[in-house]
Scaffold this active site. Sequence first.
Site, short mmCIF file in Angstrom:
data_model
loop_
_atom_site.label_atom_id
_atom_site.label_comp_id
_atom_site.label_asym_id
_atom_site.label_seq_id
_atom_site.Cartn_x
_atom_site.Cartn_y
_atom_site.Cartn_z
N ASP A 1 0.84 -1.19 0.00
CA ASP A 1 0.00 0.00 0.00
C ASP A 1 0.88 1.25 0.00
OD1 ASP A 1 0.67 0.67 2.71
OD2 ASP A 1 -0.76 -0.83 3.39
N MET A 2 0.25 2.38 -0.15
CA MET A 2 0.98 3.63 -0.41
C MET A 2 1.94 4.00 0.71
SD MET A 2 -0.65 7.18 -1.78
CE MET A 2 0.37 8.50 -2.43
#
Length: 320
Positions: A151-152
Amino acid sequence: MVKIIASHGLNMQMSRRSAEMLIQTGQVTFGGEQISDPGHKISIKEAFNGIKVAGRLLRLPDPKKNQRLIKFTTSESNSEMVEKKKLTDPTMKTRVWLAHKLAGELVAEHDPEGRPSLIERLERGGVGKRKKGKKGKNVQPIHLKPIGRLDMITEGLILITNDGQYKRELELPSNGLHRTYRARVHGKITPGKLQALRSGMQIEGTFYKGMRANIETNKGSRAKGGATNTWLRITCVEGKNRQIRRTLDYLGLKVTRLIRTSFGDYDLNTIPPGMAIEVPIKSLESQRKRGAIEAIRKSPEKPKRRMNEQGTSVQWVRHQ
């Protein structure tokens, strides 16, 4: 259809996932008819009749000059297709890069919102760039494919390859490749919480298999988990969306930093943040040898002493 668009287009580069989205949103036409099924069957000879992606004609290599396209049929398995492709095209060599993803960037080829992209940054840095061919002609750049996702805000190891089949094999849940993370968590860690991680748990209908979870005792951290900020080392064999964060949050532990340090037999080691290096490919068979992570069941409790039982009294001895 999705294989042809993602793997053989000369004038556009994209992942299979991006190609699937374009097909599902009605942006792909074949012979003037809209295609909405990513699994639409089409032979490579038929593809030359005209595939348009978002209004642009998909340009394909000349089959007379590229024999691997002649071998491509929808009836072949992926492994057979890759093997024939390697035999007929010597430039199709499986390559792997280890990249140290930065927090705050997406593992994506392009983001419509303009957020930082790992793949775009690597391409600008020359990862996957081929040398010029004969007579100074430019050669088609390698299509970089990330293996797995982060994820980011998660950082650490991301594997990049040019081989879609190798990517698929490493991502298959049935192969059970180990993924190791370092997680800095805020909250009190108890033996019961570690036991829950090791045994597996179900959260909102999704079951997460047992993971190896240990408190890091080096670098001045407290071995007993009494600190409010503690580093955990967690190894799992699944790649479910936000798995580490969801399981720890369910146990009341807030993840303040998450770093992936290994995937299969590939390790982050000392690769600086933001950098990527090409490494020799590791066979899938050797990476399977680590085996599955068995769920650790709770050990049986010791029998409690009954209220009417009396223990042996302690005898103090005075030394003269």
